[in-house]
Design a protein around this motif. Sequence first.
Motif, PDB file in Angstrom:
ATOM      1  N   GLU A 124      -2.095 -13.230 -18.211  1.00 41.74           N
ATOM      2  CA  GLU A 124      -2.102 -11.903 -17.580  1.00 41.74           C
ATOM      3  C   GLU A 124      -0.721 -11.278 -17.591  1.00 41.74           C
ATOM      4  OE1 GLU A 124      -3.398  -9.802 -13.339  1.00 41.74           O
ATOM      5  OE2 GLU A 124      -3.202 -11.980 -13.470  1.00 41.74           O
ATOM      6  N   LEU A 125       0.292 -12.103 -17.305  1.00 39.78           N
ATOM      7  CA  LEU A 125       1.659 -11.600 -17.288  1.00 39.78           C
ATOM      8  C   LEU A 125       2.117 -11.211 -18.687  1.00 39.78           C
ATOM      9  CD1 LEU A 125       4.080 -10.963 -15.602  1.00 39.78           C
ATOM     10  CD2 LEU A 125       4.752 -13.371 -15.665  1.00 39.78           C
ATOM     11  N   GLU A 127       0.273 -10.023 -21.034  1.00 40.76           N
ATOM     12  CA  GLU A 127      -0.359  -8.727 -21.331  1.00 40.76           C
ATOM     13  C   GLU A 127       0.412  -7.595 -20.662  1.00 40.76           C
ATOM     14  OE1 GLU A 127      -4.430  -9.028 -20.185  1.00 40.76           O
ATOM     15  OE2 GLU A 127      -4.970 -10.352 -21.851  1.00 40.76           O
ATOM     16  N   HIS A 128       0.824  -7.785 -19.414  1.00 43.38           N
ATOM     17  CA  HIS A 128       1.611  -6.770 -18.710  1.00 43.38           C
ATOM     18  C   HIS A 128       2.897  -6.469 -19.474  1.00 43.38           C
ATOM     19  CE1 HIS A 128      -0.619  -5.899 -15.148  1.00 43.38           C
ATOM     20  NE2 HIS A 128      -0.578  -7.129 -14.657  1.00 43.38           N
ATOM     21  N   ILE A 129       3.607  -7.523 -19.845  1.00 45.93           N
ATOM     22  CA  ILE A 129       4.900  -7.350 -20.509  1.00 45.93           C
ATOM     23  C   ILE A 129       4.728  -6.654 -21.849  1.00 45.93           C
ATOM     24  CG2 ILE A 129       6.837  -8.579 -21.571  1.00 45.93           C
ATOM     25  CD1 ILE A 129       6.466 -10.740 -19.374  1.00 45.93           C
ATOM     26  N   ARG A 130       3.763  -7.096 -22.626  1.00 43.46           N
ATOM     27  CA  ARG A 130       3.557  -6.502 -23.950  1.00 43.46           C
ATOM     28  C   ARG A 130       3.176  -5.031 -23.853  1.00 43.46           C
ATOM     29  NH1 ARG A 130       0.200 -11.753 -26.000  1.00 43.46           N
ATOM     30  NH2 ARG A 130       1.952 -12.957 -26.862  1.00 43.46           N
ATOM     31  N   HIS A 131       2.324  -4.676 -22.918  1.00 39.74           N
ATOM     32  CA  HIS A 131       1.936  -3.268 -22.782  1.00 39.74           C
ATOM     33  C   HIS A 131       3.109  -2.424 -22.276  1.00 39.74           C
ATOM     34  CE1 HIS A 131      -2.270  -4.705 -23.161  1.00 39.74           C
ATOM     35  NE2 HIS A 131      -2.436  -3.511 -23.698  1.00 39.74           N
ATOM     36  N   GLU A 132       3.958  -3.004 -21.452  1.00 40.25           N
ATOM     37  CA  GLU A 132       5.146  -2.275 -21.020  1.00 40.25           C
ATOM     38  C   GLU A 132       6.116  -2.064 -22.180  1.00 40.25           C
ATOM     39  OE1 GLU A 132       6.284  -0.696 -18.031  1.00 40.25           O
ATOM     40  OE2 GLU A 132       4.113  -0.721 -18.035  1.00 40.25           O
ATOM     41  N   ALA A 219       8.370  -5.223 -14.917  1.00 38.29           N
ATOM     42  CA  ALA A 219       7.135  -5.186 -15.692  1.00 38.29           C
ATOM     43  C   ALA A 219       6.077  -6.084 -15.070  1.00 38.29           C
ATOM     44  CB  ALA A 219       7.407  -5.614 -17.129  1.00 38.29           C
ATOM     45  N   ALA A 220       6.500  -7.199 -14.498  1.00 40.27           N
ATOM     46  CA  ALA A 220       5.565  -8.160 -13.904  1.00 40.27           C
ATOM     47  C   ALA A 220       4.931  -7.625 -12.629  1.00 40.27           C
ATOM     48  CB  ALA A 220       6.292  -9.469 -13.604  1.00 40.27           C
ATOM     49  N   GLU A 221       5.570  -6.656 -11.987  1.00 40.21           N
ATOM     50  CA  GLU A 221       5.057  -6.124 -10.730  1.00 40.21           C
ATOM     51  C   GLU A 221       3.979  -5.061 -10.928  1.00 40.21           C
ATOM     52  OE1 GLU A 221       8.403  -4.706  -8.623  1.00 40.21           O
ATOM     53  OE2 GLU A 221       9.224  -6.705  -8.177  1.00 40.21           O
ATOM     54  N   ILE A 222       3.814  -4.581 -12.142  1.00 40.72           N
ATOM     55  CA  ILE A 222       2.867  -3.482 -12.370  1.00 40.72           C
ATOM     56  C   ILE A 222       1.422  -3.981 -12.315  1.00 40.72           C
ATOM     57  CG2 ILE A 222       2.099  -1.794 -14.113  1.00 40.72           C
ATOM     58  CD1 ILE A 222       4.997  -1.647 -15.050  1.00 40.72           C
TER      59      ILE A 222
END
Length: 222
Positions: A124-125, A127-132, A219-222
Amino acid sequence: MQEILSFLDQLMRNNNREWFNAHKDEYKYVQGKFNEFSLRLMEAVAAFDHDVYGLELKDCTYRIYRDIRFSSDKRPYKNHFGCFICKGGKKSGNGGYYFHIEPAEADYIGGNLLAAGMYAPTKELLEHIRHEIVYDGELFDKAVKKAKNWSFSESSFLKRVPNGLPKDSPYADYLRLKDYTLMQDLPDNILFGEEDKLLAFVVKQFKLVKDYNHWLNEAAEI
């Protein structure tokens, strides 16, 4: 650090409870030396990155004992010492600053190094980082380039950009990362020199990755 590494080298060659128990006082001595340095390092990092202010030693350092319950490798002790300074402590999942020493012949990392960022983030993390990175890649790129002398390991890259992400992105290489850890080797002449000079060197290098760690943590907080 020479005394610490000498002990770890002996432990690597005698990784059993009988030897360790016979050398317990020596272990406590070198552990104390490493902890003293770690506390100084934690204080110095907190001086320029207030996100890590207030951490305790137990939040950043690790036990020497390996968890062998589900491992085929039954060696009871680690052959390395490490200090990971990050927001919320080592179990938070946040990116941070890592100082690692290990005998050259050991098989965990195989040497002394500095690291920054996130090691083995969750799916999950990731995915967050890559999309950011897709939407905010310029700032990420600036943070990486600011970290002179730091680099990603070749083993951290996938062969191709994961499905669902733009393969023609100017930041496609960053999207291939499966491990957002920057690293650099610790030179022997620095590691085995005066402790004050070692501390100054490590802090100088860690300052270069402050923006990188902050970008990842935001990025991880989004």
